[in-house]
Design a protein around this motif. Structure first.
Motif, short mmCIF file in Angstrom:
data_model
loop_
_atom_site.label_atom_id
_atom_site.label_comp_id
_atom_site.label_asym_id
_atom_site.label_seq_id
_atom_site.Cartn_x
_atom_site.Cartn_y
_atom_site.Cartn_z
N ARG A 116 0.88 -1.18 0.00
CA ARG A 116 0.00 0.00 0.00
C ARG A 116 0.91 1.22 0.00
O ARG A 116 1.59 1.50 0.98
N ARG A 117 0.92 1.92 -1.11
CA ARG A 117 1.83 3.05 -1.26
C ARG A 117 1.16 4.34 -0.79
O ARG A 117 1.57 4.97 0.17
N ARG A 118 0.11 4.73 -1.50
CA ARG A 118 -0.69 5.89 -1.11
C ARG A 118 -2.15 5.60 -1.48
O ARG A 118 -2.62 5.96 -2.55
N ASN A 123 1.84 1.90 3.98
CA ASN A 123 1.89 3.31 4.35
C ASN A 123 0.50 3.70 4.83
O ASN A 123 -0.43 3.81 4.03
N PRO A 125 -0.39 8.45 4.64
CA PRO A 125 -0.26 9.21 3.38
C PRO A 125 -1.22 8.66 2.32
O PRO A 125 -1.29 7.44 2.11
N VAL A 126 -1.94 9.54 1.64
CA VAL A 126 -2.85 9.07 0.60
C VAL A 126 -2.58 9.71 -0.77
O VAL A 126 -3.05 9.19 -1.78
N TRP A 127 -1.86 10.81 -0.80
CA TRP A 127 -1.53 11.39 -2.10
C TRP A 127 -0.47 12.45 -1.90
O TRP A 127 -0.29 12.97 -0.79
N ARG A 128 0.24 12.78 -3.03
CA ARG A 128 1.28 13.81 -2.94
C ARG A 128 1.22 14.77 -4.12
O ARG A 128 1.53 15.95 -3.97
N PHE A 141 -2.26 13.62 4.24
CA PHE A 141 -2.36 12.54 5.23
C PHE A 141 -3.80 12.40 5.71
O PHE A 141 -4.49 13.41 5.92
N TYR A 150 4.39 5.11 8.52
CA TYR A 150 3.65 6.37 8.58
C TYR A 150 2.39 6.23 9.44
O TYR A 150 1.35 6.81 9.14
N PRO A 168 8.86 9.50 0.30
CA PRO A 168 8.19 8.31 -0.24
C PRO A 168 8.84 7.79 -1.51
O PRO A 168 8.88 6.60 -1.75
#
Length: 538
Positions: free
Chosen positions: A73-75, A119, A122-125, A166, A198, A409
């Protein structure tokens, strides 16, 4: 420093100047248990295809690694099939490929453990939103109205932080979503563990405040705090009650994931990537003043002491050639060895920050005992770049990495070494001998393999099913002269307790004056099992 006792100041100074362990400390007794893990990130080659999985397992076997911490699970996305979140959108990944199932099968065939790395917050960047409309950022991000926005924020309403957007640990719906995602993996995959990264609030811009941080101001979270404390103001970032409350939100989330995961799979290992920034604590009490507790509200040592974590992996990322950061590394690992609370602790080494010789020197000091205290192994960040690439040519810009910080990330630029870049661990580098001269088993966890205690998990709700938040629950073993333990229901009415001796227990609520209510639920606690208690508020 002035607030510390003279003894604490002396101890801190000694930690700062610990000598480098001799090269001979690298040698481990043949076959001695030691966790040798690799963090395998999802931003680069790792498990995104059958070919990558095969290469990863071959590399791990060649260097005698015994555990892979693979990012699934990245974001807000998934490198596995049929999950609760959309598949990873990456050119190197085919959504039809179940990366987690494939690497579990391949690694287990080679005798290597697999821990699912998630992760959490964190859900997006990026500025452009995710393409998939089902993504949590699209459904509950900055454009979501009212309570549907799950993101944490600064006091002025800013929602994007240095590492992106986040989820807020104090938002009840965000909590439930994360629990569901974790338990879905434990339920459907034969993973050896779940690894929470995170699992905290985000770091903020600018210099750190002496106490607290400007984060956690999701309106739903603030309203919950106000109800819990009978206040109407918006607390300042350094408000002590607000600091404690934010820590509690993260801990309650970890507690729920940990206990519910064991209810599904009693032998699962629960671990976390833990913050170890800046000046190391001088004592157990001084941990209250350290960066994990003050900047991101992550009480990971308390999680070990409560039995929520089986394994802590502090991210002791440090440039070996930077004296100040090297001293922080020495101080932190000495403290960690002494305060792992009868659970396991593996030191996380930021290989991408040092040349192979420096990484090997850090491995040596990780292995060196501190009196009778030892670490249980190590994990290297990362498989993609396990050590610093050769120095850049003159005039090339240097990568900026804050001393003592976690990596971004995205991993650093690609290394120039070939596919055998991990081999310095088994061959040595320069005058430094090899670290892994032969296979080693993962250290056993007696509390999992031969449990002597059990757990209670339950819910508190009104007769109409509405969750009862913030209620105090008493849990007491039946019989005379038994100790009463207390816990509190979370935002979703859930509560849990660890380290209970087998037997019959009475579970009760307290009233507003702290008196036990007469109604009680009886549960039977068995070693290694989770007993259930559902309490209805009348």
């Amino acid at each position: 420093m002035a607030a510390l006792s003279r003894r604490a100041r002396v101890h801190l100074l000694l930690l700062a100047f610990l000598p480098v362990a001799p090269a001979a400390a690298l040698a481990q007794p043949s076959g001695a248990p030691e966790l040798r893990a690799l963090w395998v990130d999802a931003f680069h080659a790792g498990i995104r295809s059958p070919e990558e999985c095969a290469q990863l397992v071959a590399d791990a076997r060649r260097i005698h690694a015994n555990a892979l911490i693979v990012q699934v699970r990245r974001r807000g996305d998934a490198l596995y099939a049929g999950g609760l979140e959309p598949p990873l959108d990456d050119p190197g990944y085919q959504p039809s490929f179940d990366a987690l199932a494939h690497i579990v099968s391949a690694a287990h065939a080679a005798g290597i453990q697999v821990h699912a790395w998630m992760n959490a917050m964190p859900v997006w960047r990026d500025e452009a939103p995710p393409k998939d409309a089902r993504h949590v950022f699209n459904l509950h991000g900055p454009a979501a109205p009212g309570d549907a926005c799950w993101l944490t924020a600064a006091r002025d309403g800013t929602k994007k932080f240095p590492v992106g957007y986040f989820l807020d640990p104090g938002h009840p719906a965000a909590q439930s979503h994360l629990v569901s995602v974790c338990l879905d993996i434990v339920r459907r995959y034969d993973v050896d563990g779940i690894h929470l990264d995170y699992i905290r609030y985000p770091e903020t811009e600018g210099p750190a405040m002496p106490r607290g941080a400007d984060v956690g101001y999701n309106p739903v979270s603030v309203a919950r705090f106000q109800r819990a404390t009978d206040r109407t103001d918006v607390p300042a970032p350094d408000d002590e009650a607000w600091i404690r409350w934010r820590r509690q939100q993260v801990t309650q989330l970890v507690r729920r994931i940990s206990i519910e995961a064991r209810a599904i799979k009693p032998r699962v290992t629960v671990s976390a990537a833990a913050i170890a920034w800046g000046r190391p604590p001088a004592s157990l009490a001084d941990f209250q003043n350290a960066a994990p507790m003050q900047r991101v509200f992550q009480n990971w040592q308390g999680w070990l002491a409560e039995g929520l974590l089986d394994l802590a992996v502090p991210m002791n990322y440090a440039r070996e050639h930077d004296e100040r950061v090297r001293n922080w590394f020495n101080g932190w690992i000495a403290w960690e060895k002494r305060h792992k609370a009868a659970r396991h602790l593996a030191v996380g080494i930021g290989g991408y920050l040092s040349a192979p010789e420096g990484v090997l020197a850090q491995v040596s000091r990780v292995r060196a005992p501190d009196g009778r205290h030892r670490a249980d192994g190590l994990s290297i960040f990362s498989y993609y770049q396990p050590s610093m690439a050769p120095p850049a040519p003159p005039g090339a810009p240097a990568a900026a990495v804050q001393p003592g910080s976690t990596p971004p990330p995205q991993a650093p630029p690609p290394p120039t070494a070939a596919a055998d870049r991990l081999d310095y661990l088994v061959r040595g580098a320069g005058t430094s001998p090899a670290a892994f001269t032969g296979p080693a088993p993962v250290p056993p966890m007696p509390w999992i393999e031969r449990p002597t205690h059990g757990f209670v998990a339950g819910t508190v709700a009104a007769e109409d099913g509405t969750a009862a938040e913030g209620r105090t629950i008493r849990i007491r073993r039946a019989g005379w002269f038994r100790k009463t333990r207390k816990t509190t229901s979370d935002a979703n009415g859930w509560f849990g307790m660890t380290r209970l001796s087998p037997g019959k227990y009475h579970v009760r609520l307290e009233d507003a004056r702290g008196n036990a209510l007469p109604e009680r639920v009886e549960v039977i606690v068995a070693a290694g099992a989770v007993a259930r208690a559902a309490i209805i508020v009348k």
